[in-house]
Design a protein around this motif. Structure first.
Motif, PDB file in Angstrom:
ATOM      1  N   LYS A   1     -21.261  -0.896   1.848  1.00 31.57           N
ATOM      2  CA  LYS A   1     -20.244  -0.057   1.994  1.00 31.57           C
ATOM      3  C   LYS A   1     -18.906  -0.661   2.249  1.00 31.57           C
ATOM      4  O   LYS A   1     -18.160   0.208   2.268  1.00 31.57           O
ATOM      5  CB  LYS A   1     -20.687   1.013   3.168  1.00 31.57           C
ATOM      6  CG  LYS A   1     -21.909   1.809   3.095  1.00 31.57           C
ATOM      7  CD  LYS A   1     -21.539   2.696   1.922  1.00 31.57           C
ATOM      8  CE  LYS A   1     -22.604   3.706   1.734  1.00 31.57           C
ATOM      9  NZ  LYS A   1     -22.466   5.107   0.774  1.00 31.57           N
ATOM     10  N   GLY A   2     -18.678  -1.880   2.168  1.00 31.15           N
ATOM     11  CA  GLY A   2     -17.459  -2.774   2.813  1.00 31.15           C
ATOM     12  C   GLY A   2     -17.024  -2.574   3.904  1.00 31.15           C
ATOM     13  O   GLY A   2     -15.853  -3.038   4.334  1.00 31.15           O
ATOM     14  N   SER A   3     -17.913  -2.051   4.941  1.00 33.25           N
ATOM     15  CA  SER A   3     -17.464  -2.024   6.547  1.00 33.25           C
ATOM     16  C   SER A   3     -17.534  -3.632   7.028  1.00 33.25           C
ATOM     17  O   SER A   3     -16.658  -3.990   7.875  1.00 33.25           O
ATOM     18  CB  SER A   3     -18.640  -1.443   7.212  1.00 33.25           C
ATOM     19  OG  SER A   3     -18.466  -0.195   6.939  1.00 33.25           O
ATOM     20  N   LEU A   4     -18.257  -4.525   6.220  1.00 29.40           N
ATOM     21  CA  LEU A   4     -18.246  -5.875   6.670  1.00 29.40           C
ATOM     22  C   LEU A   4     -17.651  -6.636   5.684  1.00 29.40           C
ATOM     23  O   LEU A   4     -18.033  -6.429   4.342  1.00 29.40           O
ATOM     24  CB  LEU A   4     -19.729  -6.441   6.855  1.00 29.40           C
ATOM     25  CG  LEU A   4     -20.339  -5.912   8.174  1.00 29.40           C
ATOM     26  CD1 LEU A   4     -21.774  -6.330   8.269  1.00 29.40           C
ATOM     27  CD2 LEU A   4     -19.616  -6.269   9.622  1.00 29.40           C
ATOM     28  N   GLN A   5     -16.622  -7.434   5.823  1.00 29.56           N
ATOM     29  CA  GLN A   5     -15.723  -8.423   4.906  1.00 29.56           C
ATOM     30  C   GLN A   5     -15.998  -9.655   5.150  1.00 29.56           C
ATOM     31  O   GLN A   5     -15.781 -10.123   6.379  1.00 29.56           O
ATOM     32  CB  GLN A   5     -14.512  -7.728   4.678  1.00 29.56           C
ATOM     33  CG  GLN A   5     -14.268  -6.181   4.260  1.00 29.56           C
ATOM     34  CD  GLN A   5     -14.599  -6.197   2.700  1.00 29.56           C
ATOM     35  OE1 GLN A   5     -14.688  -7.232   1.879  1.00 29.56           O
ATOM     36  NE2 GLN A   5     -15.141  -5.187   2.219  1.00 29.56           N
ATOM     37  N   PRO A   6     -16.002 -10.523   4.133  1.00 29.28           N
ATOM     38  CA  PRO A   6     -16.259 -10.266   2.805  1.00 29.28           C
ATOM     39  C   PRO A   6     -17.582  -9.691   2.567  1.00 29.28           C
ATOM     40  O   PRO A   6     -18.616 -10.161   3.357  1.00 29.28           O
ATOM     41  CB  PRO A   6     -15.907 -11.742   2.212  1.00 29.28           C
ATOM     42  CG  PRO A   6     -16.064 -12.646   3.301  1.00 29.28           C
ATOM     43  CD  PRO A   6     -15.807 -11.996   4.460  1.00 29.28           C
ATOM     44  N   GLN A   7     -17.859  -9.104   1.391  1.00 30.49           N
ATOM     45  CA  GLN A   7     -19.154  -8.630   1.090  1.00 30.49           C
ATOM     46  C   GLN A   7     -20.059  -9.848   0.758  1.00 30.49           C
ATOM     47  O   GLN A   7     -19.757 -10.637   0.322  1.00 30.49           O
ATOM     48  CB  GLN A   7     -19.233  -7.712  -0.056  1.00 30.49           C
ATOM     49  CG  GLN A   7     -18.337  -6.320   0.263  1.00 30.49           C
ATOM     50  CD  GLN A   7     -18.237  -5.305  -0.727  1.00 30.49           C
ATOM     51  OE1 GLN A   7     -18.315  -5.757  -1.936  1.00 30.49           O
ATOM     52  NE2 GLN A   7     -18.265  -3.911  -0.394  1.00 30.49           N
ATOM     53  N   LEU A   8     -21.398  -9.580   1.037  1.00 29.20           N
ATOM     54  CA  LEU A   8     -22.339 -10.256   0.706  1.00 29.20           C
ATOM     55  C   LEU A   8     -23.190 -10.026  -0.624  1.00 29.20           C
ATOM     56  O   LEU A   8     -23.899  -8.579  -0.421  1.00 29.20           O
ATOM     57  CB  LEU A   8     -23.419 -10.506   1.900  1.00 29.20           C
ATOM     58  CG  LEU A   8     -24.753 -11.573   1.552  1.00 29.20           C
ATOM     59  CD1 LEU A   8     -23.969 -12.917   1.403  1.00 29.20           C
ATOM     60  CD2 LEU A   8     -25.624 -11.480   2.903  1.00 29.20           C
ATOM     61  N   PRO A   9     -23.412 -10.677  -1.591  1.00 31.50           N
ATOM     62  CA  PRO A   9     -24.114 -10.145  -2.788  1.00 31.50           C
ATOM     63  C   PRO A   9     -25.536 -10.009  -2.309  1.00 31.50           C
ATOM     64  O   PRO A   9     -26.223 -10.429  -1.567  1.00 31.50           O
ATOM     65  CB  PRO A   9     -24.020 -11.247  -3.807  1.00 31.50           C
ATOM     66  CG  PRO A   9     -22.666 -11.970  -3.385  1.00 31.50           C
ATOM     67  CD  PRO A   9     -22.677 -11.815  -1.953  1.00 31.50           C
ATOM     68  N   PHE A  10     -26.155  -8.743  -2.964  1.00 35.55           N
ATOM     69  CA  PHE A  10     -27.416  -8.407  -2.671  1.00 35.55           C
ATOM     70  C   PHE A  10     -28.552  -9.565  -2.944  1.00 35.55           C
ATOM     71  O   PHE A  10     -29.289  -9.622  -1.916  1.00 35.55           O
ATOM     72  CB  PHE A  10     -27.893  -7.195  -3.805  1.00 35.55           C
ATOM     73  CG  PHE A  10     -29.102  -6.706  -3.346  1.00 35.55           C
ATOM     74  CD1 PHE A  10     -29.437  -6.132  -2.214  1.00 35.55           C
ATOM     75  CD2 PHE A  10     -30.392  -6.682  -4.075  1.00 35.55           C
ATOM     76  CE1 PHE A  10     -30.792  -5.567  -1.639  1.00 35.55           C
ATOM     77  CE2 PHE A  10     -31.349  -6.306  -3.706  1.00 35.55           C
ATOM     78  CZ  PHE A  10     -31.706  -5.578  -2.522  1.00 35.55           C
ATOM     79  N   ILE A  11     -28.408 -10.193  -3.973  1.00 38.08           N
ATOM     80  CA  ILE A  11     -29.293 -11.387  -3.998  1.00 38.08           C
ATOM     81  C   ILE A  11     -28.967 -12.409  -3.198  1.00 38.08           C
ATOM     82  O   ILE A  11     -30.188 -12.970  -2.734  1.00 38.08           O
ATOM     83  CB  ILE A  11     -28.993 -12.072  -5.496  1.00 38.08           C
ATOM     84  CG1 ILE A  11     -30.265 -12.933  -5.942  1.00 38.08           C
ATOM     85  CG2 ILE A  11     -27.648 -12.636  -5.765  1.00 38.08           C
ATOM     86  CD1 ILE A  11     -31.484 -12.438  -6.012  1.00 38.08           C
ATOM     87  N   SER A  12     -28.083 -12.607  -2.506  1.00 36.86           N
ATOM     88  CA  SER A  12     -27.699 -13.608  -1.405  1.00 36.86           C
ATOM     89  C   SER A  12     -28.321 -13.185  -0.159  1.00 36.86           C
ATOM     90  O   SER A  12     -28.978 -13.851   0.490  1.00 36.86           O
ATOM     91  CB  SER A  12     -26.389 -13.859  -1.362  1.00 36.86           C
ATOM     92  OG  SER A  12     -25.661 -14.465  -2.470  1.00 36.86           O
ATOM     93  N   PHE A  13     -28.349 -11.666   0.046  1.00 33.76           N
ATOM     94  CA  PHE A  13     -28.965 -11.237   1.255  1.00 33.76           C
ATOM     95  C   PHE A  13     -30.594 -11.606   1.046  1.00 33.76           C
ATOM     96  O   PHE A  13     -31.228 -11.645   2.125  1.00 33.76           O
ATOM     97  CB  PHE A  13     -28.559  -9.729   1.312  1.00 33.76           C
ATOM     98  CG  PHE A  13     -29.475  -9.133   2.509  1.00 33.76           C
ATOM     99  CD1 PHE A  13     -28.911  -9.115   3.568  1.00 33.76           C
ATOM    100  CD2 PHE A  13     -30.427  -8.283   2.183  1.00 33.76           C
ATOM    101  CE1 PHE A  13     -29.678  -8.487   4.604  1.00 33.76           C
ATOM    102  CE2 PHE A  13     -31.227  -7.839   3.363  1.00 33.76           C
ATOM    103  CZ  PHE A  13     -30.750  -7.902   4.441  1.00 33.76           C
TER     104      PHE A  13
END
Length: 223
Positions: A115-127
């Motif tokens: 949602k962009g609340s945490l920056q920088p964003q983490l790609p889904f595959i990295s998560f």
């Protein structure tokens, strides 16, 4: 003559005291501690994720075999003793609560990142690479615990300890991979928080074992 079958069963159980922990060591600790991570993790992609999941599946196989052997060694014979192995409801509630909290928090972080609340964003595959295997094995642990409760298995105290000890190593592996996938600082700190959380939970579980051992000793001393 009646004691011969019982003596034979006890003799057959003796090798399990060494075989069970050895299986757990070979499938869990040896690959995690001595296998170079670079030989398993090929990158922040599906292949890298599957290789990590495969490593955890090897551990889960060993953990299952260990728990089955521990159950065979510790399962009581008499119904009266089996009734005493009833798992306290407060213990079940505590374990499920701790596991659900450890499961939901990473998902909330993922949602906040998308949602962009945490920056920088983490790609889904990295998560998925960092915490996907963790979430999968945590789900398996909750299922295994509920099965031991339902079957009134004597390993209900041991099951969470086996999985949580490996989970600490699993999350430490995630910290190493954070640099490989370029994880942001908030993700690294979150994994460190999860490590601290599960070390705390593991300590509480060990205290529970000591408390249960004290109760059992007190029960044996009573006439």
């Amino acid at each position: 003559m009646k004691n011969q079958p019982s003596l034979l069963q006890q003799t057959l159980k003796w090798p399990m005291w060494l075989l069970g922990p050895s299986v757990l060591l070979v499938t869990g600790m040896v690959p995690t501690l001595w296998l170079p991570l670079s030989s398993v993790f090929v990158g922040p992609n599906i292949a890298g994720l599957l290789s990590l999941v495969g490593l955890d599946c090897v551990f889960n196989l060993g953990a299952t075999l260990f728990l089955l052997m521990a159950d065979a060694c510790g399962r009581p014979k008499g119904m009266a003793v089996a009734q005493k192995s009833q798992v306290p409801f407060t213990y079940q509630l505590w374990n499920l609560g701790a596991s659900l909290l450890g499961f939901v928090l990473p998902l909330l972080m993922l949602f906040a990142s998308l949602k962009g609340s945490l920056q920088p964003q983490l790609p889904f595959i990295s998560f998925l690479v960092l915490l996907g295997p963790y979430l999968l094995l945590l789900s398996i642990q909750m299922l295994a615990e509920m099965l031991t409760w339902h079957w009134k298995s004597p390993v209900w105290l041991v099951t969470p300890i086996v999985y949580e000890a490996y989970r600490v190593l699993q999350l430490m592996r995630g910290l190493k991979l954070a640099g490989e996938v370029g994880a942001p600082a908030w993700m690294v700190e979150s994994i460190r928080g999860l490590v601290s959380w599960w070390v705390l939970i593991l300590g509480i579980q060990l205290m529970r074992v000591a408390w249960s051992a004290g109760l059992a000793s007190q029960a044996h001393q009573q006439p």
